[in-house]
Design a protein around this motif. Structure first.
Motif, mmCIF file in Angstrom:
data_model
loop_
_atom_site.group_PDB
_atom_site.id
_atom_site.type_symbol
_atom_site.label_atom_id
_atom_site.label_comp_id
_atom_site.label_asym_id
_atom_site.label_seq_id
_atom_site.Cartn_x
_atom_site.Cartn_y
_atom_site.Cartn_z
ATOM 1 N N TRP A 8 36.711 43.940 45.381
ATOM 2 C CA TRP A 8 36.012 44.779 44.411
ATOM 3 C C TRP A 8 34.663 45.245 44.964
ATOM 4 O O TRP A 8 34.324 46.416 44.868
ATOM 5 N N GLU A 9 33.899 44.326 45.552
ATOM 6 C CA GLU A 9 32.577 44.667 46.105
ATOM 7 C C GLU A 9 32.710 45.672 47.251
ATOM 8 O O GLU A 9 31.922 46.611 47.345
ATOM 9 N N TRP A 48 41.643 48.636 41.505
ATOM 10 C CA TRP A 48 40.309 48.338 40.980
ATOM 11 C C TRP A 48 39.754 49.472 40.129
ATOM 12 O O TRP A 48 39.917 50.638 40.441
ATOM 13 N N ARG A 52 33.385 45.161 35.331
ATOM 14 C CA ARG A 52 32.970 43.841 35.801
ATOM 15 C C ARG A 52 32.454 43.018 34.636
ATOM 16 O O ARG A 52 31.771 43.534 33.759
ATOM 17 N N CYS A 87 36.643 40.756 37.575
ATOM 18 C CA CYS A 87 36.648 42.184 37.899
ATOM 19 C C CYS A 87 37.873 42.828 37.259
ATOM 20 O O CYS A 87 38.915 42.194 37.138
ATOM 21 N N ASN A 98 42.128 41.375 34.185
ATOM 22 C CA ASN A 98 41.019 40.813 34.940
ATOM 23 C C ASN A 98 41.599 40.090 36.156
ATOM 24 O O ASN A 98 42.585 39.380 36.063
ATOM 25 N N CYS A 101 37.694 38.887 41.927
ATOM 26 C CA CYS A 101 36.986 39.975 42.626
ATOM 27 C C CYS A 101 37.214 39.955 44.138
ATOM 28 O O CYS A 101 37.013 40.968 44.807
#
Length: 110
Positions: A8-9, A48, A52, A87, A98, A101
């Motif tokens: 995700w990041e 994604w 968040r 995430c 969910n 992440c």
């Protein structure tokens, strides 16, 4: 739609380098547009979103309010207070889930 799989990041950073951000689905129309992108690319796994869980609530990374929601009804309600899966992703069925992440998924940039 970016088919490369990232955490995700990493996806958030990737979108940011292209002067966008992970997508926010603030209405049923936005949801349908995202589903069209998924179907066009024949994606069969979650992707994604810019969603968040921070503090005690779900937030869109671009600051849009979370007024529209597409969580599954009944069953697993882990999204209400996630321990690890913090995430948000969109499934091929058009529901949010969910996810951890750190998992690597494709994603949608706005």
């Amino acid at each position: 739609m970016v088919e490369d799989k990232m955490t995700w990041e990493q996806a958030l950073t990737y979108c940011g380098k292209n002067l966008t951000t992970l997508t926010s689905l603030i209405s049923k129309t936005e949801q349908r547009l995202a589903m069209t992108k998924i179907q066009r690319h024949a994606i069969t796994y979650p992707v994604w979103l810019g969603l968040r869980f921070l503090g005690d609530r779900w937030l869109w990374v671009n600051g849009d309010p979370l007024e529209y929601e597409a969580w599954p009804q009944g069953g697993d309600q882990d999204h209400q207070c996630p321990m690890w899966r913090r995430c948000g992703a969109l499934t091929k069925e058009g529901l949010w889930e969910n996810v951890d992440c750190g998992k690597k998924l494709s994603f949608i940039c706005d």
